[in-house]
Design a protein around this motif. Structure first.
Motif, PDB file in Angstrom:
ATOM      1  N   ASP A  14      29.531  11.662  37.272  1.00  0.00           N
ATOM      2  CA  ASP A  14      30.094  10.891  38.389  1.00  0.00           C
ATOM      3  C   ASP A  14      31.598  11.077  38.531  1.00  0.00           C
ATOM      4  O   ASP A  14      32.167  10.800  39.565  1.00  0.00           O
ATOM      5  CB  ASP A  14      29.714   9.409  38.276  1.00  0.00           C
ATOM      6  CG  ASP A  14      30.237   8.767  36.995  1.00  0.00           C
ATOM      7  OD1 ASP A  14      30.845   9.469  36.171  1.00  0.00           O
ATOM      8  OD2 ASP A  14      30.013   7.554  36.828  1.00  0.00           O
ATOM      9  N   GLU A  15      32.248  11.576  37.477  1.00  0.00           N
ATOM     10  CA  GLU A  15      33.684  11.822  37.620  1.00  0.00           C
ATOM     11  C   GLU A  15      33.873  13.201  38.255  1.00  0.00           C
ATOM     12  O   GLU A  15      33.067  14.096  38.039  1.00  0.00           O
ATOM     13  CB  GLU A  15      34.365  11.762  36.255  1.00  0.00           C
ATOM     14  CG  GLU A  15      34.313  10.372  35.639  1.00  0.00           C
ATOM     15  CD  GLU A  15      35.128  10.294  34.360  1.00  0.00           C
ATOM     16  OE1 GLU A  15      36.350  10.174  34.455  1.00  0.00           O
ATOM     17  OE2 GLU A  15      34.528  10.383  33.272  1.00  0.00           O
ATOM     18  N   ARG A  71      38.714  12.053  25.596  1.00  0.00           N
ATOM     19  CA  ARG A  71      39.283  10.722  25.789  1.00  0.00           C
ATOM     20  C   ARG A  71      40.291  10.272  24.726  1.00  0.00           C
ATOM     21  O   ARG A  71      41.256   9.581  25.063  1.00  0.00           O
ATOM     22  CB  ARG A  71      38.166   9.676  25.899  1.00  0.00           C
ATOM     23  CG  ARG A  71      37.320   9.897  27.114  1.00  0.00           C
ATOM     24  CD  ARG A  71      36.183   8.898  27.265  1.00  0.00           C
ATOM     25  NE  ARG A  71      35.160   9.503  28.096  1.00  0.00           N
ATOM     26  CZ  ARG A  71      35.169   9.485  29.425  1.00  0.00           C
ATOM     27  NH1 ARG A  71      36.125   8.860  30.075  1.00  0.00           N
ATOM     28  NH2 ARG A  71      34.229  10.101  30.101  1.00  0.00           N
ATOM     29  N   LYS A 126      46.723   7.927  23.143  1.00  0.00           N
ATOM     30  CA  LYS A 126      47.696   8.383  22.143  1.00  0.00           C
ATOM     31  C   LYS A 126      48.722   9.296  22.824  1.00  0.00           C
ATOM     32  O   LYS A 126      49.643   8.811  23.466  1.00  0.00           O
ATOM     33  CB  LYS A 126      46.968   9.085  20.986  1.00  0.00           C
ATOM     34  CG  LYS A 126      45.867   8.201  20.375  1.00  0.00           C
ATOM     35  CD  LYS A 126      45.042   8.944  19.326  1.00  0.00           C
ATOM     36  CE  LYS A 126      43.910   8.080  18.785  1.00  0.00           C
ATOM     37  NZ  LYS A 126      42.705   8.088  19.624  1.00  0.00           N
TER      38      LYS A 126
HETATM   39  C1  LIG Z   1      41.130   5.683  25.162  1.00  0.00           C
HETATM   40  C2  LIG Z   1      40.079   6.105  24.184  1.00  0.00           C
HETATM   41  C3  LIG Z   1      40.435   6.481  22.888  1.00  0.00           C
HETATM   42  C4  LIG Z   1      39.476   6.888  21.972  1.00  0.00           C
HETATM   43  N1  LIG Z   1      39.877   7.245  20.720  1.00  0.00           N
HETATM   44  C5  LIG Z   1      38.938   7.618  19.806  1.00  0.00           C
HETATM   45  C6  LIG Z   1      39.324   7.972  18.492  1.00  0.00           C
HETATM   46  O1  LIG Z   1      40.504   7.959  18.141  1.00  0.00           O
HETATM   47  N2  LIG Z   1      38.352   8.325  17.604  1.00  0.00           N
HETATM   48  C7  LIG Z   1      37.015   8.343  17.958  1.00  0.00           C
HETATM   49  O2  LIG Z   1      36.162   8.649  17.098  1.00  0.00           O
HETATM   50  N3  LIG Z   1      36.630   8.011  19.203  1.00  0.00           N
HETATM   51  C8  LIG Z   1      37.550   7.646  20.131  1.00  0.00           C
HETATM   52  N4  LIG Z   1      37.154   7.295  21.404  1.00  0.00           N
HETATM   53  C9  LIG Z   1      35.711   7.303  21.736  1.00  0.00           C
HETATM   54  C10 LIG Z   1      35.214   8.649  22.235  1.00  0.00           C
HETATM   55  O3  LIG Z   1      36.046   9.128  23.247  1.00  0.00           O
HETATM   56  C11 LIG Z   1      33.793   8.504  22.710  1.00  0.00           C
HETATM   57  O4  LIG Z   1      32.998   8.231  21.601  1.00  0.00           O
HETATM   58  C12 LIG Z   1      33.244   9.733  23.434  1.00  0.00           C
HETATM   59  O5  LIG Z   1      33.968  10.008  24.593  1.00  0.00           O
HETATM   60  C13 LIG Z   1      31.778   9.546  23.770  1.00  0.00           C
HETATM   61  O6  LIG Z   1      31.303  10.610  24.543  1.00  0.00           O
HETATM   62  P1  LIG Z   1      30.065  10.473  25.524  1.00  0.00           P
HETATM   63  O7  LIG Z   1      29.903  11.810  26.133  1.00  0.00           O
HETATM   64  O8  LIG Z   1      28.950   9.846  24.801  1.00  0.00           O
HETATM   65  O9  LIG Z   1      30.473   9.373  26.600  1.00  0.00           O
HETATM   66  P2  LIG Z   1      31.658   9.375  27.681  1.00  0.00           P
HETATM   67  O10 LIG Z   1      32.811  10.163  27.182  1.00  0.00           O
HETATM   68  O11 LIG Z   1      31.867   7.947  28.025  1.00  0.00           O
HETATM   69  O12 LIG Z   1      31.016  10.133  28.891  1.00  0.00           O
HETATM   70  C14 LIG Z   1      30.022   9.645  29.718  1.00  0.00           C
HETATM   71  C15 LIG Z   1      30.209  10.263  31.088  1.00  0.00           C
HETATM   72  O13 LIG Z   1      29.098   9.943  31.902  1.00  0.00           O
HETATM   73  C16 LIG Z   1      29.547   9.546  33.167  1.00  0.00           C
HETATM   74  N5  LIG Z   1      28.527   8.716  33.803  1.00  0.00           N
HETATM   75  C17 LIG Z   1      28.266   7.406  33.593  1.00  0.00           C
HETATM   76  N6  LIG Z   1      27.251   6.995  34.371  1.00  0.00           N
HETATM   77  C18 LIG Z   1      26.862   8.062  35.094  1.00  0.00           C
HETATM   78  C19 LIG Z   1      25.854   8.262  36.073  1.00  0.00           C
HETATM   79  N7  LIG Z   1      25.031   7.304  36.437  1.00  0.00           N
HETATM   80  N8  LIG Z   1      25.743   9.492  36.594  1.00  0.00           N
HETATM   81  C20 LIG Z   1      26.541  10.495  36.215  1.00  0.00           C
HETATM   82  N9  LIG Z   1      27.509  10.356  35.298  1.00  0.00           N
HETATM   83  C21 LIG Z   1      27.667   9.146  34.741  1.00  0.00           C
HETATM   84  C22 LIG Z   1      30.820   8.809  32.837  1.00  0.00           C
HETATM   85  O14 LIG Z   1      31.647   8.674  33.961  1.00  0.00           O
HETATM   86  C23 LIG Z   1      31.421   9.735  31.798  1.00  0.00           C
HETATM   87  O15 LIG Z   1      32.123  10.787  32.364  1.00  0.00           O
HETATM   88  C24 LIG Z   1      38.110   6.899  22.349  1.00  0.00           C
HETATM   89  C25 LIG Z   1      37.736   6.523  23.650  1.00  0.00           C
HETATM   90  C26 LIG Z   1      38.708   6.121  24.567  1.00  0.00           C
HETATM   91  C27 LIG Z   1      38.293   5.701  25.943  1.00  0.00           C
END
Ligand SMILES: Cc1cc2nc3c(=O)[nH]c(=O)nc-3n(C[C@H](O)[C@H](O)[C@H](O)COP(=O)(O)OP(=O)(O)OC[C@H]3O[C@@H](n4cnc5c(N)ncnc54)[C@H](O)[C@@H]3O)c2cc1C
Lengths: 420, 463
Positions: free
Chosen positions: B45-46, B53, B58
């Motif tokens: 969706d982005e 992230r 940081k």
């Molecule tokens: C500011 C910040 C700092 C962080 N620092 C750390 C750290 O220091 N150490 C650490 O271990 N972890 C850290 N994290 C956590 C880490 O970034 C996440 O664990 C990781 O991004 C998870 O990845 P993901 O792909 O599961 O989910 P996400 O990165 O959340 O990705 C999910 C994606 O799916 C998209 N999406 C949602 N719903 C839909 C839909 N219906 N249709 C299509 N797309 C959709 C979202 O927009 C997003 O782009 C941090 C997170 C943030 C926000």
């Protein structure tokens, strides 16, 4: 009766190729032969132990009856407090942290990279020297060049001089002391032991006095060098005493010197045995980066760590290593563990997954690693570029006595020309 | 599945990944690496390509990196059809189709759901829309907040002192900005690491000049006539004047789009088995739908088969790799996702790391270093075993503690080790907040009597 495997490893006649012995050793991941040390030779076990807070690096924790054939081999700092290499936290952390401030990130992120140009010109000067020597002796081939004496030895000492801030005019004297101390780590069995001991202790003494004087001088007139910055200390009430400074400087000198020599020499030897890789390096100097990593795995300059001691009984692979027992962690054997690396006996600079033990791991992982890497990368790529059609005149070359800091004593090569 | 079917899937099957971020990208790369040659569709969706992230709270806030430059490095080409900027809006499990918000439908043979979480918004919508009020989850959030900090606000208020809130406060102080942190618990990081460590974190905040208010809640945000935030009211009656507010109240799982699909998806995430296969609401595991990353909730054998949902970078990567592997494997070739949870953070110049599940710990023992020096390692104990560990500026030892957790080593630890101080001679209570707070759990109700008309109704409990 077949000689025990540990004495075979220490036996000079196996120095040129200890790897078959290491392979045998790995069949018993924790090897113990009665009196001797507990020898760990497999990758995952060594890696685990390097991160194990139940092991001490402080030899004062070693039991009295410990039977280690390597004990007391690398002395030479007796008059000084132990360097952080031989200390545990918190003292280790404090000294290493203070030493690191002027050396690396976060406080000095550009120190090493800032030396790139200077290192390059030292390398250039040394290779120019090889060329001059050849034209002076009027030979095109024949006797060849000893890369150890003429290149790998002088290079790191000069680098350490520049790093510490030893004035140029004193570098020559410094080299003599450094070489004498280095030689004491690798005793020549034919030389007169008493004579050598005398030479060593007077070199140590003179070097210590020299450094103490330099430290005094840098306290008054600080420069941009490491010694000045170490002497000045940095906030938070943390400063090193003069004795601590001396033992740290001695550590930088010896550790930085002895290992880089072998890294570069082992590197050239390996390249000469793999002419295709040497040719690739000549064409793509950036290959030096992964190549040095693979080298640290394939022919690590520090073959084993003999100074860890368990603070309590610990169990590794079903063997209980008792408190206070001597241990060897055979890094070079772990680096060729087929359970960790595919085709471990193959030298492959394109290897992708390469977390080797060549620089140790954990809190004592090589302090000088960024510098050693850069030195080796520059040295090997320049040698590859400038030596035209280099070839080994003796294979295997004569090795140094030392089984721990293993490397050729001489590496005599011939070449058709030395390119400008 | 017969071998031939699996071969056909690899050769010409259709795989859809919903959620084009860390987990989605790493899964896609793994699929290609394992020889998947069919059509791969990435729905996100982005509007951007996958980015990272952790730098957002940081380096980006410190001005050392731009939010726009945090694209995730690619391990290999994935030759995907990208559907970016379009959310998935529904799932037809029987017809094997993902519905998109623009009306399109994408058919799949295998589906991976990696929709992650989003920042929990400020509960009062009007107040949350005031200019100067931020959350921090996306690249756009990061860019907007960084710009505001660049402009030099007079005071920043951070609501919530978990990892993200603490990192933001730290970045503000490093930039010399005045910052107030309001936290409902008695100390920062209490929820993740307990009160003993929380006290250390509180010391770090205060020593670095953060105006830390604990045991309070923000009750109201107040705007000026121009719609800009100007002050916050706290439960203790205090008013904090501020021109930037960052709401760091944790996250909500992105599962709403699955409502009514029959998948066991709700506010606590999407339950899956240890092989990343999603559960239907019936409790029966699906064959073709996989989950990975922050949105997943999976049982971990090491932690009593508890369903863990982890918002950890490393977990997202490893779970994505496992899911991708299993998507292309027969049942005998599938692997469990038994990653030991690990987390890192960096704040106030200190490197914080944890392994295992500290929150399960009832006691903590400082086995190395000292809390006072803020350089230490501590282990968490649960029912006589080591269940988690934390280090402050001591991360090089963490491997050891991870192995202790994996080996269910006894707690309190019986060994002697380097750098053990008097304070590490016995365990103390870890001081986690009372866990008896109401959960967001979904409810399942059963009706009917005979096996044929037994019905199950799934209610994804509201937030
Ligand atoms: C500011 C910040 C700092 C962080 N620092 C750390 C750290 O220091 N150490 C650490 O271990 N972890 C850290 N994290 C956590 C880490 O970034 C996440 O664990 C990781 O991004 C998870 O990845 P993901 O792909 O599961 O989910 P996400 O990165 O959340 O990705 C999910 C994606 O799916 C998209 N999406 C949602 N719903 C839909 C839909 N219906 N249709 C299509 N797309 C959709 C979202 O927009 C997003 O782009 C941090 C997170 C943030 C926000």
């Amino acid at each position: 009766m077949k000689q025990g495997i540990l004495s075979q490893i220490l036996d000079y006649s196996n120095r040129a190729n200890p790897y078959p012995l290491y392979e045998e050793l790995r069949r018993t991941p924790v090897f113990h032969d009665g009196e001797g040390p507990y020898v760990v030779s497999t990758y995952h076990e060594i890696h685990g132990l390097l991160h194990d807070p139940r092991l001490s690096s402080d030899t004062r924790n070693r039991g009295a009856a410990a039977g280690d054939p390597l004990a007391g081999q690398e002395e030479g700092e007796q008059q000084l407090p132990p360097s952080f290499l031989k200390l545990d936290p918190p003292e280790h952390d404090r000294l290493r942290r203070m030493t690191n401030r002027p050396f690396g990130p976060p406080h000095s992120p550009r120190r090493i990279d800032g030396m790139r140009g200077e290192l390059g010109s030292i390398v250039k000067g040394l290779i120019d020297g090889l060329a001059d020597g050849r034209s002076r002796s009027g030979e095109g081939d024949g006797n060849g060049i000893d890369l150890v004496d003429q290149f790998s030895y002088p290079f790191p000492v000069t680098v350490i001089c520049r790093l510490l801030g030893v004035p140029r005019e004193d570098e020559a004297r410094f080299h003599v002391w450094a070489d004498t101390l280095a030689a004491s780590l690798d005793p020549d069995p034919d030389a007169d032991a008493e004579q050598r001991e005398k030479a060593t202790s007077s070199a140590r003494m003179e070097l210590g006095m020299y450094l103490a004087g330099l430290i005094e001088e840098r306290r008054k007139n600080p420069g941009d060098d490491m010694l000045s910055q170490l002497a000045a200390g940095h906030g938070q009430g943390e400063t090193m005493s003069t004795m601590e400074l001396l033992s740290t400087a001695a550590l930088l000198l010896i550790a930085g010197h002895e290992t880089t020599v072998n890294l570069i020499t082992n590197g050239m030897l390996t390249l000469l045995r793999h002419p295709d890789v040497l040719e690739r390096l000549r064409r793509e100097p950036q290959l030096a980066v992964p190549l040095v990593e693979e080298l640290l795995r394939y022919e690590p300059p520090v073959q084993l760590l003999p100074q860890r001691t368990p603070l309590c009984d610990i169990e590794v692979c079903g063997v209980t290593i008792p408190k206070g027992a001597p241990m060897w962690l055979v890094l070079a054997a772990g680096n060729r563990d087929p359970k960790r690396f595919e085709n471990p006996d193959r030298f492959d600079p394109d290897r992708r997954d390469i977390q080797h033990l060549g620089l140790g791991s954990g809190i004592h992982s090589c302090f000088g690693a960024p510098l050693a890497r850069l030195e080796a990368q520059l040295a090997l790529s320049e040698l590859a570029r400038r030596l035209h059609n280099p070839r080994l005149l003796e294979d295997p070359p004569p090795y140094r006595q030392n089984a721990v800091l293993r490397g050729p004593r001489h590496l005599v090569v011939a070449c058709d020309d030395i390119r400008p | 599945m017969p071998e031939s079917e699996l071969e056909a899937l690899k050769r010409s099957g259709r795989i859809v990944v919903v959620g084009a971020s860390l987990a989605g990208l790493r899964a896609a790369e793994t699929l290609r690496e394992k020889g998947f040659k069919g059509t791969l569709t990435m729905v996100g969706d982005e509007p951007y390509e996958p980015y990272d992230r952790p730098p957002l709270s940081k380096q980006v806030l410190l001005g050392m990196a731009r939010a726009e430059n945090t694209a995730l490095p690619r391990r290999r080409a994935i030759e995907a059809e990208w559907r970016l900027g379009v959310p998935a809006s529904g799932l037809d499990m029987a017809g094997r189709r993902v519905k998109l918000a623009d009306g399109d439908e994408v058919p799949y043979d295998r589906l991976l759901i990696a929709t992650g979480v989003r920042a929990r918004p400020w509960p009062n919508e009007a107040e949350g829309e005031l200019d100067g009020v931020f959350v921090l989850r996306t690249r756009a959030d990061g860019a907007g907040l960084a710009r505001r900090l660049e402009a030099g606000p007079r005071r920043v208020l951070v609501i919530g002192a978990g990892f993200t809130g603490s990192e933001i406060a730290s970045a503000c102080r490093e930039r010399g900005l005045e910052v107030t942190v309001a936290e409902r618990a008695d100390a920062p990081l209490v929820g993740a690491l307990g009160g003993v460590i929380g006290a250390v974190a509180a010391g770090m905040h205060r020593e670095h000049g953060v105006d830390l208010r604990t045991g309070v809640m923000v009750t109201r945000l107040e705007g000026d006539a121009g719609g800009r935030v100007r002050a916050a009211h706290l439960s203790d009656g205090a008013v904090v004047e501020c021109d930037v507010v960052v709401v760091c109240l944790g996250a909500q799982r992105n599962t709403e789009w699955l409502a009514g699909s029959g998948l066991g998806a709700g506010p606590r995430g999407i339950a899956c088995d240890a092989g990343c296969r999603a559960f239907g609401i019936t409790g029966i595991v699906t064959d073709d739908i996989y989950v990975a990353g922050d949105v997943a909730r999976s049982p971990h054998p090491l932690f009593g088969y508890q369903f863990l949902s982890l918002e950890h970078w490393g977990n997202a990567v490893s779970q994505a790799e496992t899911a991708a592997h299993n998507m292309l494997s027969n049942s005998a070739g599938r692997r469990p996702h038994i990653w030991v949870p690990a987390f890192w953070s960096s704040q106030f110049g200190v490197n914080v790391k944890s392994v295992g599940v500290p929150t399960m710990g009832t006691e903590i023992m400082i086995t190395q270093g000292s809390l006072g020096e803020r350089r230490f390692a501590g282990v968490y104990g649960y029912q006589g075993r080591i269940i988690g560990a934390v280090t402050f500026d001591n991360a090089r030892w963490l491997d050891f503690y991870q192995r202790q957790i994996e080996a269910t080593a006894p707690f309190p630890p019986e060994f002697t080790n380097v750098d053990r101080r008097p304070e590490g001679s016995r365990p103390v209570p870890a001081e986690f907040p009372d866990p008896s707070i109401p959960t967001h759990g979904p409810t399942v109700t059963l009706s009917g009597y005979s096996p044929a008309d037994r019905r199950m109704t799934f209610t994804p409990a509201g937030n």
